[in-house]
Design a protein around this motif. Structure first.
Motif, PDB file in Angstrom:
ATOM      1  N   ASN A 709       6.075  53.460  -6.586  1.00 29.87           N
ATOM      2  CA  ASN A 709       6.549  53.688  -5.219  1.00 29.87           C
ATOM      3  C   ASN A 709       8.059  53.891  -5.191  1.00 29.87           C
ATOM      4  N   GLN A 712       9.184  57.424  -5.389  1.00 28.50           N
ATOM      5  CA  GLN A 712       9.016  58.177  -4.141  1.00 28.50           C
ATOM      6  C   GLN A 712      10.072  57.774  -3.112  1.00 28.50           C
ATOM      7  N   VAL A 713      10.346  56.469  -3.022  1.00 28.53           N
ATOM      8  CA  VAL A 713      11.316  55.989  -2.034  1.00 28.53           C
ATOM      9  C   VAL A 713      12.721  56.490  -2.371  1.00 28.53           C
ATOM     10  N   SER A 714      13.095  56.455  -3.649  1.00 26.65           N
ATOM     11  CA  SER A 714      14.428  56.923  -4.029  1.00 26.65           C
ATOM     12  C   SER A 714      14.573  58.421  -3.758  1.00 26.65           C
ATOM     13  N   TRP A 716      12.951  60.091  -1.418  1.00 29.21           N
ATOM     14  CA  TRP A 716      13.050  60.183   0.044  1.00 29.21           C
ATOM     15  C   TRP A 716      14.473  59.877   0.506  1.00 29.21           C
ATOM     16  N   CYS A 735      12.971  46.159  -8.080  1.00 30.69           N
ATOM     17  CA  CYS A 735      11.545  46.482  -8.179  1.00 30.69           C
ATOM     18  C   CYS A 735      10.935  45.873  -9.440  1.00 30.69           C
ATOM     19  N   LEU A 801      15.642  49.339   0.583  1.00 33.75           N
ATOM     20  CA  LEU A 801      14.770  50.278  -0.112  1.00 33.75           C
ATOM     21  C   LEU A 801      13.726  49.533  -0.933  1.00 33.75           C
ATOM     22  N   MET A 804      10.951  48.515   1.383  1.00 30.92           N
ATOM     23  CA  MET A 804      10.079  49.660   1.669  1.00 30.92           C
ATOM     24  C   MET A 804       9.112  49.901   0.521  1.00 30.92           C
ATOM     25  N   THR A 805       9.621  49.718  -0.699  1.00 26.00           N
ATOM     26  CA  THR A 805       8.815  49.952  -1.891  1.00 26.00           C
ATOM     27  C   THR A 805       7.745  48.884  -2.064  1.00 26.00           C
ATOM     28  N   ARG A 813       7.183  49.539   6.900  1.00 20.87           N
ATOM     29  CA  ARG A 813       7.846  50.708   6.308  1.00 20.87           C
ATOM     30  C   ARG A 813       8.501  51.567   7.391  1.00 20.87           C
ATOM     31  N   SER A 817      12.443  52.334   7.793  1.00 23.56           N
ATOM     32  CA  SER A 817      12.845  53.739   7.830  1.00 23.56           C
ATOM     33  C   SER A 817      13.647  54.034   9.089  1.00 23.56           C
TER      34      SER A 817
END
Length: 886
Positions: A709, A712-714, A716, A735, A801, A804-805, A813, A817
């Motif tokens: 994840n 994807q978050v980084s 985004w 993480c 972040l 969110m992950t 989330r 965001s």
């Protein structure tokens, strides 16, 4: 009758030149003297571009020919039946060609020769001079000739005139799609078979120091487009010189390509009855076997290639600076020196004069007999031969190869300036026997220093100003009596065609003096590290580079920091981690762009293998374990079998645990900055390396999902293009530690010696963030912006972040965001000055008012300064002061 013709086995350059000649000689007929290349035959069968008006050879009455126009050829023995007309006094001969002169050239009444990459180019120039126009279909056929003979304008024989002619043909409407389809057709099954056989049979011969590749193939029937297959093989293997011998039907086809001026393949092809350019040539041979042609080829190579050792001097191959002993040093000191620097011989000095030489065998035997305290002068050999730097290299051959001496001191007016060893000599006169492919299980360092120019690659991958600076650096080094080299990752990535602007220069000499000279010339500034002989040079425009004095390192104990001493380029490269990082490029003007590869790094890059240089590499510096995994994943390389075994041995010995926290953190940071950190961390878990960070740290299924994840978050976050500074490695670290509690995270912080305020704050904020996440998940389904803001405002961006992950709840989330994209930048317009003007007395109420206005702004109740003031007056009447509760 006027006839336009060309050479047997005509190609697109022949065809284009004939069509152009037809424009110059409109009354002439076009006739091929014999067979054509398969690609040309396919053109006649498939192309509807152009209806070519050719006559058949058998329909030509030779007696009626009054003018013979030859294009793309001037050798009488390659024009078939038309050679009978060359000496006919009644026939006028006109010759248009771009091939170099030979002893079999036709003397024409009109001769036009220009050394272009294609004959079509000179024909186009003639058409332009006479203002003769071309239809788009005609321009396409001529473009085929230029593209075929110049390798689509990439061969080294390509000239500016070829490019200009191609540009003109493009203006005339040449169809590049049609050109591409005809020049690069798909290979047939037979052609793939021939190419595979060429790959399998390719052998490397070193002739007078130059690598020559020879490949062979056989087929029962004729397989066309052999030249295309040769070009493909040359590009696949990145070869400088390639000769291909292919037996088809009852003849041998000879095709050769060369990228270097030392090998003129056209001259060699002429000895086989063929011809061509210095960079591309071919021939067809009958009545000889493959073996006979190969042996004749090798003999011709010895004749045509000038031996490099005629111009090479001892100074070009000697090792310097030199480790030496004093005459009054003890044998014990000599033994320690030999082991520390991994050398086998030492000169013994008295003052600056060489008095003797010592070998490892003699020293070890003396130690065995209990003579460690004796002086080296008692066991040294005082009967020895020396050389000067300007002596021819061949003078050392008998001395070293016959075992007279193991190494030779090199003296300049009795002063020791270098030594020449057997290894130095063998590297310079590498055997001319075929070079066998290295056994993948045998990982001994290669000592074959190949000479290959990579200036073109450097020009391609580096910015123009950086490339020009490198050339100037070579001139500066030469003016100081030094040698400068581009080294390390930038050379590796250049060969791999990857971008890298981390410029590292190693100097054989005083690197700090060299850096100072650069600063003086370019008004740059430098930061020096005297102990290591290194400097970072910063130019006025911000461009930076690192300069280092060539040095060697030795380790007092495993996992310790190295001790440093000045050395030569070879020893400097030997101290590095992996063969791929030992490549260097000469910058001195006479040899600019020459690749220096002592340890087989180029081949390992080609084979996609990470390989250490020497067997104690991981023991001396366990951080190389982490680097090996990082490079392997970044480049898609595999670990060499011996490298993997030695890595596992070092791990089993517990050496990674001996690394101090700062060094371990440095490697972990680099891993977490990589594009695919999860995959590297998985390999670390396979090797039981995560426990070095914390005994409870494992990549469970949940942690793997979080790390996936994170990617994807980084992505985004980066694509939001917000002006928010963040450290991605720190986010990835959170993480990785996602399932560890606060106490375990603190243990990790201490193990990694993390003391920086920001990093410490982020790690401590992890637990706070996880508590906020629980509140968000357990809170109402509709979270108002004000509550979200006050929850998340205290947390660093890396923690946001991470949350969110980590969370799988869509509500959380979306809330995070919303904060990052909108709420985080919300500001109140009203200030304390505004409140004073509105009649509010300064005091604690200001803070309460502004906080309430912020909530109103976040929740959309106010939108600008005016609505904020109205809201304040409505909820905090000035005459009454702020109410106690609302």
């Amino acid at each position: 009758m006027e006839v336009i013709t060309t050479h047997i086995n005509a190609d697109f350059d022949s065809l284009g030149s004939m069509l152009a000649a037809k424009k110059l000689y409109p009354n002439a007929v076009l006739v091929f003297p014999g067979s054509q290349e398969k690609s040309l035959r396919r053109f006649f069968l498939e192309s509807v571009l152009y209806t070519v008006p050719f006559e058949k050879l058998k329909g030509i009455d030779m007696a009626s020919v009054t003018r013979l126009i030859l294009v793309d050829i001037r050798q009488w023995d390659r024009i078939g039946r038309f050679q009978q007309l060359v000496d006919d006094p009644n026939v006028e001969v006109h010759v248009y060609d771009h091939h170099p002169p030979t002893g079999r050239d036709i003397q024409g009444d009109v001769e036009v020769y220009k050394p272009y990459g294609a004959s079509v180019t000179l024909m186009v120039e003639l058409l332009q001079e006479r203002s003769i126009s071309l239809a788009p279909e005609e321009a396409t056929v001529l473009m085929l000739g230029i593209y075929e003979d110049t390798g689509s304008l990439t061969f080294s024989s390509t000239t500016v005139n070829d490019l200009q002619a191609a540009a003109y043909l493009l203006e005339c409407g040449a169809d590049l799609n049609a050109v591409s389809n005809l020049i690069t057709p798909e290979f047939t099954q037979e052609q793939v078979g021939i190419l595979n056989e060429l790959i399998q049979t390719r052998k490397v011969y070193t002739v007078h120091g130059i690598e020559v590749n020879v490949a062979e193939a056989s087929a029962d029937g004729y397989v066309g487009d052999l030249a295309v297959l040769v070009h493909k093989l040359k590009d696949m293997e990145n070869l400088n010189v390639l000769f291909v011998l292919a037996r088809m039907e009852n003849r041998i086809f000879f095709v050769a390509r060369s990228r270097i001026p030392e090998v003129d393949v056209g001259a060699i092809a002429r000895d086989f009855g063929g011809g061509g350019h210095p960079s591309a040539a071919s021939a067809t041979v009958k009545d000889l076997t493959l073996f006979q042609i190969r042996e004749h080829l090798l003999a011709l190579l010895s004749e045509h290639l000038k031996p490099r050792d005629e111009k090479e001097k001892v100074r070009d191959h000697m090792t310097f600076p030199v480790k030496s002993m004093r005459v009054d040093d003890t044998i014990a000191v000599a033994a320690e020196t030999l082991n520390r620097y991994n050398i086998n011989s030492l000169p013994v000095l008295e003052g600056e004069l060489v008095r003797g030489i010592l070998t490892r065998q003699v020293v070890e035997k003396a130690c065995y007999h209990g003579l460690k305290k004796n002086k080296v002068s008692e066991i040294m050999s005082s009967d020895f031969v020396t050389l000067s730097p300007d002596d021819p290299l061949r003078q050392a051959q008998d001395l070293l190869l016959r075992g007279v001496q193991r190494f030779i001191p090199v003296l300049d007016e009795e002063r020791l300036v270098g030594v020449l060893s057997r290894t130095d000599l063998l590297r310079s006169i590498a055997s001319s026997l075929p070079t066998a492919h290295r056994d993948p299980l045998a990982e001994e360092p290669s000592d074959t220093g190949r000479e290959r120019r990579v200036a073109r690659l450097m020009r391609e991958r580096l910015p123009a100003h950086a490339f020009e600076l490198l050339k100037e650096f070579g001139e500066i080094a030469e003016s100081l009596g030094m040698h400068a080299y581009l080294v390390g990752g930038v050379v590796r990535d250049c060969l791999m065609r990857r971008d890298n602007l981390d410029i590292d220069i190693v100097v054989e000499g005083d690197g700090l003096e060299f850096a100072q000279k650069i600063c003086e010339r370019y008004e740059a500034r430098k930061r020096s590290h005297e102990r290591f002989g290194t400097a970072r040079v910063v130019f006025p425009d911000g461009f930076q580079l690192d300069v280092a004095t060539a040095r060697l390192e030795y380790y007092e104990k495993p996992a310790s920091l190295p001790n440093v001493e000045w050395s030569s380029l070879k020893l400097d490269l030997y101290r590095r981690d992996f063969t791929m990082n030992t490549l260097a490029v000469r910058l001195d003007p006479a040899r600019f762009g020459e690749l220096v590869d002592f340890f087989g790094g180029e081949k390992d890059i080609k084979d996609k293998v990470v390989r250490i240089i020497q067997n104690l590499s991981f023991i001396e510096d366990p951080t190389r374990i982490y680097r090996a995994l990082r490079f392997s994943e970044r480049f898609g390389f595999s670990l060499g079998p011996q490298t993997r075994t030695l890595m596992q041995n070092a791990i089993q010995m517990g050496l990674p645990e001996q690394l101090n926290g700062r060094r371990l953190l440095g490697e972990l940071k680099l891993i977490l900055k990589e594009e695919r950190p999860k995959e590297i961390l998985e390999r670390m878990q396979e090797l039981d390396l995560l426990r070095v960070i914390h005994p409870d740290l494992i990549l469970s299924k949940r942690v793997r999902t979080i790390l996936e994840n994170a990617r994807q978050v980084s992505s985004w976050f980066r694509f939001l293009y917000l002006d928010i500074p963040w450290e991605e490695w720190l986010f990835n670290l959170l993480c990785l530690l996602a399932l560890l509690d606060d106490q375990a995270v603190e243990t990790v912080r201490k193990r990694l010696s993390i003391v920086g305020k920001k990093t410490t704050h982020v790690l401590k904020a992890k637990g706070e963030g996880e508590n906020v996440l629980k509140q968000m998940v357990l809170g109402p389904s509709d979270l108002n912006p004000g509550r979200i803001y006050h929850w998340l405002y205290p947390l660093p961006i890396e923690v946001l972040l991470f949350l969110m992950t980590k969370t799988s709840r869509e509500k959380a989330r979306k809330a995070i965001s919303l904060y990052i994209t909108k709420l985080r930048s919300v500001r109140v317009s009203v200030t304390g000055k505004d409140l004073a003007e509105m009649g509010y007395e300064p005091g604690p109420q200001y803070r309460e008012i502004l906080e309430k206005v912020m909530d109103a702004r976040l929740n959309g109740l106010v939108t600008d300064r005016d609505t904020e003031k109205e809201w304040i007056v409505r909820h905090f009447p000035p005459q009454e002061g702020p109410p106690e509760s609302h």
